[in-house]
Scaffold this motif. Structure first.
Motif, PDB file in Angstrom:
ATOM      1  N   VAL B  57      12.355   4.470  -4.999  1.00 29.28           N
ATOM      2  CA  VAL B  57      11.028   4.390  -3.662  1.00 29.28           C
ATOM      3  C   VAL B  57      11.685   3.702  -2.749  1.00 29.28           C
ATOM      4  O   VAL B  57      10.967   4.081  -1.526  1.00 29.28           O
ATOM      5  CB  VAL B  57      10.432   2.954  -4.414  1.00 29.28           C
ATOM      6  CG1 VAL B  57       9.266   2.527  -3.509  1.00 29.28           C
ATOM      7  CG2 VAL B  57       9.629   3.260  -5.647  1.00 29.28           C
ATOM      8  N   TYR B  58      12.737   3.164  -2.225  1.00 27.31           N
ATOM      9  CA  TYR B  58      13.421   2.913  -0.462  1.00 27.31           C
ATOM     10  C   TYR B  58      14.382   3.314  -0.713  1.00 27.31           C
ATOM     11  O   TYR B  58      14.918   3.600  -1.386  1.00 27.31           O
ATOM     12  CB  TYR B  58      13.643   0.705  -0.905  1.00 27.31           C
ATOM     13  CG  TYR B  58      12.098   0.718  -0.779  1.00 27.31           C
ATOM     14  CD1 TYR B  58      10.913   1.239   0.092  1.00 27.31           C
ATOM     15  CD2 TYR B  58      11.243   0.409  -1.792  1.00 27.31           C
ATOM     16  CE1 TYR B  58       9.708   0.839   0.473  1.00 27.31           C
ATOM     17  CE2 TYR B  58      10.419  -0.951  -2.118  1.00 27.31           C
ATOM     18  CZ  TYR B  58       9.230  -0.145  -0.902  1.00 27.31           C
ATOM     19  OH  TYR B  58       7.689  -1.014  -0.578  1.00 27.31           O
ATOM     20  N   ARG B  69      13.355  -5.518   0.828  1.00 27.29           N
ATOM     21  CA  ARG B  69      14.738  -5.948  -0.029  1.00 27.29           C
ATOM     22  C   ARG B  69      15.499  -4.916  -0.278  1.00 27.29           C
ATOM     23  O   ARG B  69      15.178  -3.976  -1.168  1.00 27.29           O
ATOM     24  CB  ARG B  69      14.699  -7.116  -0.610  1.00 27.29           C
ATOM     25  CG  ARG B  69      13.446  -7.931  -0.235  1.00 27.29           C
ATOM     26  CD  ARG B  69      13.319  -8.783  -1.391  1.00 27.29           C
ATOM     27  NE  ARG B  69      13.424  -9.137  -2.326  1.00 27.29           N
ATOM     28  CZ  ARG B  69      12.542  -8.858  -3.211  1.00 27.29           C
ATOM     29  NH1 ARG B  69      11.133  -8.808  -2.454  1.00 27.29           N
ATOM     30  NH2 ARG B  69      12.329  -8.571  -4.534  1.00 27.29           N
ATOM     31  N   ASP B  71      17.271  -5.595  -3.472  1.00 25.44           N
ATOM     32  CA  ASP B  71      17.633  -5.544  -4.872  1.00 25.44           C
ATOM     33  C   ASP B  71      16.216  -4.340  -4.591  1.00 25.44           C
ATOM     34  O   ASP B  71      15.899  -3.893  -6.039  1.00 25.44           O
ATOM     35  CB  ASP B  71      16.684  -7.019  -5.176  1.00 25.44           C
ATOM     36  CG  ASP B  71      15.864  -7.199  -4.961  1.00 25.44           C
ATOM     37  OD1 ASP B  71      15.255  -7.571  -3.878  1.00 25.44           O
ATOM     38  OD2 ASP B  71      15.421  -8.105  -5.864  1.00 25.44           O
ATOM     39  N   GLN B  72      15.869  -4.170  -4.208  1.00 28.98           N
ATOM     40  CA  GLN B  72      14.278  -3.461  -4.401  1.00 28.98           C
ATOM     41  C   GLN B  72      14.888  -1.791  -4.169  1.00 28.98           C
ATOM     42  O   GLN B  72      14.605  -0.783  -5.229  1.00 28.98           O
ATOM     43  CB  GLN B  72      13.036  -3.541  -3.402  1.00 28.98           C
ATOM     44  CG  GLN B  72      11.849  -4.620  -3.525  1.00 28.98           C
ATOM     45  CD  GLN B  72      11.001  -4.659  -2.706  1.00 28.98           C
ATOM     46  OE1 GLN B  72      11.503  -5.861  -1.337  1.00 28.98           O
ATOM     47  NE2 GLN B  72       9.200  -4.403  -2.880  1.00 28.98           N
TER      48      GLN B  72
ATOM     49  N   ASN C   5       3.732 -11.171  -5.367  1.00 28.84           N
ATOM     50  CA  ASN C   5       4.385 -10.228  -5.896  1.00 28.84           C
ATOM     51  C   ASN C   5       3.261  -9.199  -7.544  1.00 28.84           C
ATOM     52  O   ASN C   5       3.113 -10.865  -8.280  1.00 28.84           O
ATOM     53  CB  ASN C   5       5.977 -10.360  -6.666  1.00 28.84           C
ATOM     54  CG  ASN C   5       6.656 -10.083  -5.461  1.00 28.84           C
ATOM     55  OD1 ASN C   5       6.282  -9.647  -4.483  1.00 28.84           O
ATOM     56  ND2 ASN C   5       7.809 -10.557  -5.797  1.00 28.84           N
ATOM     57  N   ALA C  32       7.365   0.561  -9.717  1.00 29.83           N
ATOM     58  CA  ALA C  32       7.679  -0.334  -9.216  1.00 29.83           C
ATOM     59  C   ALA C  32       6.352  -0.275  -8.986  1.00 29.83           C
ATOM     60  O   ALA C  32       5.462   0.391  -8.165  1.00 29.83           O
ATOM     61  CB  ALA C  32       9.019  -0.691  -8.674  1.00 29.83           C
ATOM     62  N   ALA C  34       5.450  -0.997  -5.085  1.00 29.00           N
ATOM     63  CA  ALA C  34       6.030  -0.986  -4.055  1.00 29.00           C
ATOM     64  C   ALA C  34       6.545  -2.226  -3.068  1.00 29.00           C
ATOM     65  O   ALA C  34       6.721  -2.455  -2.187  1.00 29.00           O
ATOM     66  CB  ALA C  34       5.388   0.530  -3.023  1.00 29.00           C
ATOM     67  N   ASN C  35       5.418  -2.901  -3.503  1.00 29.28           N
ATOM     68  CA  ASN C  35       5.810  -4.340  -2.220  1.00 29.28           C
ATOM     69  C   ASN C  35       6.170  -5.731  -3.068  1.00 29.28           C
ATOM     70  O   ASN C  35       6.535  -6.365  -1.871  1.00 29.28           O
ATOM     71  CB  ASN C  35       3.908  -5.071  -2.579  1.00 29.28           C
ATOM     72  CG  ASN C  35       3.592  -5.577  -1.041  1.00 29.28           C
ATOM     73  OD1 ASN C  35       4.277  -5.022  -0.612  1.00 29.28           O
ATOM     74  ND2 ASN C  35       2.564  -5.731  -1.703  1.00 29.28           N
ATOM     75  N   GLY C  36       7.133  -5.105  -3.845  1.00 31.44           N
ATOM     76  CA  GLY C  36       7.078  -6.309  -4.304  1.00 31.44           C
ATOM     77  C   GLY C  36       8.323  -6.255  -5.496  1.00 31.44           C
ATOM     78  O   GLY C  36       9.833  -6.633  -4.916  1.00 31.44           O
ATOM     79  N   ASN C  37       8.534  -5.967  -6.908  1.00 35.46           N
ATOM     80  CA  ASN C  37       8.872  -5.672  -8.024  1.00 35.46           C
ATOM     81  C   ASN C  37       9.991  -4.133  -7.903  1.00 35.46           C
ATOM     82  O   ASN C  37       9.562  -3.315  -7.550  1.00 35.46           O
ATOM     83  CB  ASN C  37       8.290  -5.572  -9.057  1.00 35.46           C
ATOM     84  CG  ASN C  37       7.529  -6.569  -9.057  1.00 35.46           C
ATOM     85  OD1 ASN C  37       8.307  -7.609  -8.545  1.00 35.46           O
ATOM     86  ND2 ASN C  37       6.015  -6.819  -9.680  1.00 35.46           N
TER      87      ASN C  37
END
Lengths: 151, 265, 341
Positions: B57-58, B69, B71-72, C5, C32, C34-37
């Motif tokens: 995703v990132y 972040r 960890d994401q 979240n 996930a 995408a915002n947080g988890n």
């Protein structure tokens, strides 16, 4: 008696003691790496070679034919290996030999280059008067270039 | 203290990324917490070899840009929860990240992971400099080919110049039969030329391609292939265990040797 | 983790029938939100319809990091980033700004992305050339030759060589560069020295181009005709229409919808500004990953036997995929109320 001979033959025929690409590659690598690691440019190396020859030939006559200079490397240490065959001691009061071959060649190259400019210009100028006619003829009459064969 | 190891080779296509994937997975299997970093921005591949390409995703760039972040961005491997991948961005060039940023990322990771493997891009330009910046150790991957060994030598020199002293060697794609026939440099030849400690030898193995196709590192196979075993040994040696080199000399040209033994007892 | 979240999207509930036909398929497990988890998707978790007990377990074993340490390392990264952002970046904070053509009251505007130093998604000069080249190639049919181009350079620092370069590229499409609008003095000087007509403006007022804060009016759709290859990323603050394929390794990020008239194989992110009602439509839906707003999904391990035009949208349980004509029947021809049901 015969058995070892056959065994030898098999050795030579199949697995061979002859030169293998493995030996080639090792030798090439060692030379290449010696140069890479030293990071010495060819010009400097050549100059060094010349100077060493000059010094040595002050004292002895050198066989220029079989003269060898190389860089070798082992255990990350690079060594300059010079193999300078000596013909005989130089008799006193004679002028030292000069490594003529290399110097002359170098001079030749330079001459060629400086002439090259002029030559090139001459060459491009000279044919121009004659070329256009034949070219036009070929292009117009026979675009496929079969002109030559036909006539 | 975490061990930060850069996997590098100079030449491309010698199997850096395959080694990184397998070593990372094997270390994680042995209970270490491992982060593998793809430092090949613009041409990422580590995600493919680990089979994690559709979970990204990132990327590291997003972390550095403050879009997410750390960890994401870390992609956890479900097969092996001790392993996490920090992916590179595919849409950026290697110039878009600086050595200091790489150091910052790795420094953050050392708080959680005790092994950090950085998969360096080929070449010795910006991407390479980014990859080695945070590293304290290096693993050189090479094949027994003249071009790969020459490039490896250059890289060893650069690593030494950058104060990375612990440099070890993996020889990949060795073909014992060819060595025997005198048509390929042997382990001893290569190691003798590069003169750095040997971490292991990986035989040429078709299974490597199969595992790449599946996105499952060899080390995950139930019955390890020869190359898989070699990777397992490398992993043990990396952790300080003394494991003898595998005997790779497969029975070579059986007929001839038998014939020879017949005549020459 | 913070209270804002969202919970993990369950990976098991992407199966939904539309109109009783059953021609829908899984999007696979969600990665996930995408915002947080964090990414919790399991490797090789195959998705089975109607199983729902797995999500809790997923979160458990995806958590090898002790939380304390995690927060430590996050803080460090963030604090380093704070000082990198200068206050003036605020107005250019939209990460979706790329090179873009736009017609505005009979004029053709060429909008450049903001200066790389002031952008969250920097476009350096090399990428700028690429994007301009691609836009020119991809929208060739719509760019009338000899239309004067007004270039909105925003706060980009351009030297005369770069301006000349852009002019040359426009020249290949027979588009004359008429005027340059910039908020930077150096760029204005460089443009003027190179003989272009220049208008220097204050940072915020661009000709016909007020910054749209995300969530408000979208830009006009971006229409592109070319194949998106690995490494190419198209971002746009509106809907994106691609006439061509998108390959693995490419990504499309749109604040509006995404239409791919071709094969969608890369990453597609619709509603990147947070609009959960956005959709992704493709003739051949085989994405690496789909995102709508803050939802993420990936393709199932087993691809369907046959591809048909499909639509991805966000349902009550996350991202779902439906066959296009059935989706149209249920969602597009029905009253709006049902849309958000």
């Amino acid at each position: 008696m015969t058995i070892p001979v056959i065994s030898d033959l098999i050795d030579r025929l199949f697995s061979g003691r002859t030169q293998h690409s493995r030996d080639d590659v090792k030798r090439r690598l060692q030379i290449v790496l010696a140069h890479d690691r030293l990071d010495l440019d060819p010009q400097t190396l050549e100059r060094m070679r010349q100077e060493i020859i000059q010094v040595v030939s002050r004292y002895v006559e050198i066989d220029f034919e079989t003269l060898e200079f190389s860089l070798e490397t082992d255990q990350r240490v690079t060594a300059l290996i010079a193999n300078v065959p000596i013909r005989r001691m130089r008799p006193p009061n004679t002028a030292p030999d000069r490594p003529i071959d290399a110097e002359l060649e170098a001079a030749d190259i330079e001459l060629d280059l400086s002439d090259g400019d002029i030559l090139l210009r001459d060459e491009t100028e000279e044919p121009t008067p004659t070329l256009p006619r034949s070219k036009e003829f070929v292009v117009i009459d026979d675009p496929d270039g079969r002109h030559d064969k036909a006539f | 203290m975490s061990r930060i190891i850069v996997m590098t080779s100079g030449k491309g296509g010698v199997g850096k990324t395959t080694c990184t994937a397998n070593l990372g997975m094997a270390l994680a299997k042995s209970g270490q917490r491992v982060a593998v970093i793809d430092a090949d921005f613009g041409l990422r591949n580590l995600d493919l070899l680990l089979g994690l390409e559709n979970r990204i995703v990132y990327t590291a760039i997003d972390v550095l840009a403050g879009e997410c972040r750390l960890d994401q961005a870390l992609v956890k491997d479900k097969r092996q929860p001790n392993l996490a991948l920090l992916p590179a961005a595919q849409n950026r060039s290697k110039e878009s990240i600086k050595p200091e940023q790489m150091q910052r990322l790795v420094k953050a990771l050392t708080k959680v992971y005790n092994f950090i493997l950085i998969d360096s891009p080929a070449g010795i330009e910006m991407g390479f400099r980014n990859a080695i910046a945070p590293a304290r150790e290096a693993i050189i991957v090479t094949t027994p080919e003249i071009s790969a060994v020459r490039d490896a030598d250059r890289v060893i020199g650069l690593l030494e110049a950058n104060d990375i002293k612990a440099v070890r060697l993996i020889i990949n794609r060795l073909r014992p039969a060819m060595v025997e026939a005198g048509q390929m440099m042997s382990v001893k030849d290569v190691q003798g030329i590069l003169s750095i400690p040997l971490l292991g030898v990986i035989p040429d193995d078709e299974q490597v391609i199969v595992s790449t196709n599946k996105g499952e590192p060899l080390i995950l196979e139930e019955k390890l292939s020869l190359a898989g075993m070699a990777f397992a040994n490398v992993t043990l040696r990396l952790q300080g265990e003394k494991v003898p080199l595998m005997d790779l000399s497969a029975p070579p040209e059986g007929f001839l040797t038998r014939l020879k033994r017949l005549f020459d007892p | 983790m913070t209270a804002g979240n969202r919970p993990m999207i369950s990976d098991s509930s992407y199966y939904m029938q539309i109109g009783n036909t059953g021609h829908t398929r899984d999007t696979g497990d969600a990665a996930a939100d995408a915002n947080g988890n964090r990414l919790e998707v399991g490797a090789g978790d195959q998705i089975y319809h109607g199983v729902s007990a797995e999500s809790a377990e997923l979160i458990d074993d995806g958590e090898p990091i002790d939380i304390e340490a995690t927060e430590d390392f996050i803080l460090e990264i963030e604090s380093n980033l704070d000082d990198a952002e200068s206050p003036e970046t605020k107005s250019e904070n939209n990460p979706n700004l790329q090179v873009q053509f736009k017609s505005d009251r009979g004029r053709l505007l060429l909008l450049l992305p903001p200066d790389p130093d002031n952008s969250r998604n920097p476009v350096n000069s090399e990428e700028l050339r690429h994007q301009l080249r691609q836009r020119l190639d991809a929208s060739e049919r719509f760019l009338q030759p000899h239309t004067p181009v007004h270039m909105i350079a925003r706060d980009r620092l351009l030297d005369s060589r770069q301006i000349q370069d852009i002019d040359d590229m426009l020249g290949t499409a027979n588009l004359p560069l008429k005027r340059i609008y910039t908020s930077r003095r150096q760029t204005a000087v460089a443009a003027a020295t190179a003989g272009y007509s220049v208008e220097q403006q204050t940072a915020l007022s661009y000709l016909g181009q007020t910054q749209t804060p995300s969530g408000q009016v979208l830009e006009e759709p971006l229409y592109l005709q070319y194949t998106l290859r690995s490494g190419v990323e198209v971002r746009h603050s509106g809907t994106i229409i691609i006439l061509g394929d998108t390959n693995p390794g490419s990504s499309i990020v749109a604040e509006g919808d995404i239409f791919v008239w071709g094969r969608l194989r890369g990453v597609a992110h619709a509603g990147s500004g947070g609009n959960i009602d956005c959709r992704i439509m493709a003739l051949y839906m085989q994405p690496t990953q789909l995102r709508i707003a803050d939802k993420v999904a990936r393709s199932p391990e087993q691809p369907p036997a046959q591809y048909r035009p499909e639509v991805a949208y966000v349902g009550p349980e996350g991202i779902r995929i439906a066959v296009a004509d059935e989706f149209a029947q249920v969602y597009l021809n029905a009253p709006m109320a049902q849309d958000n049901a």
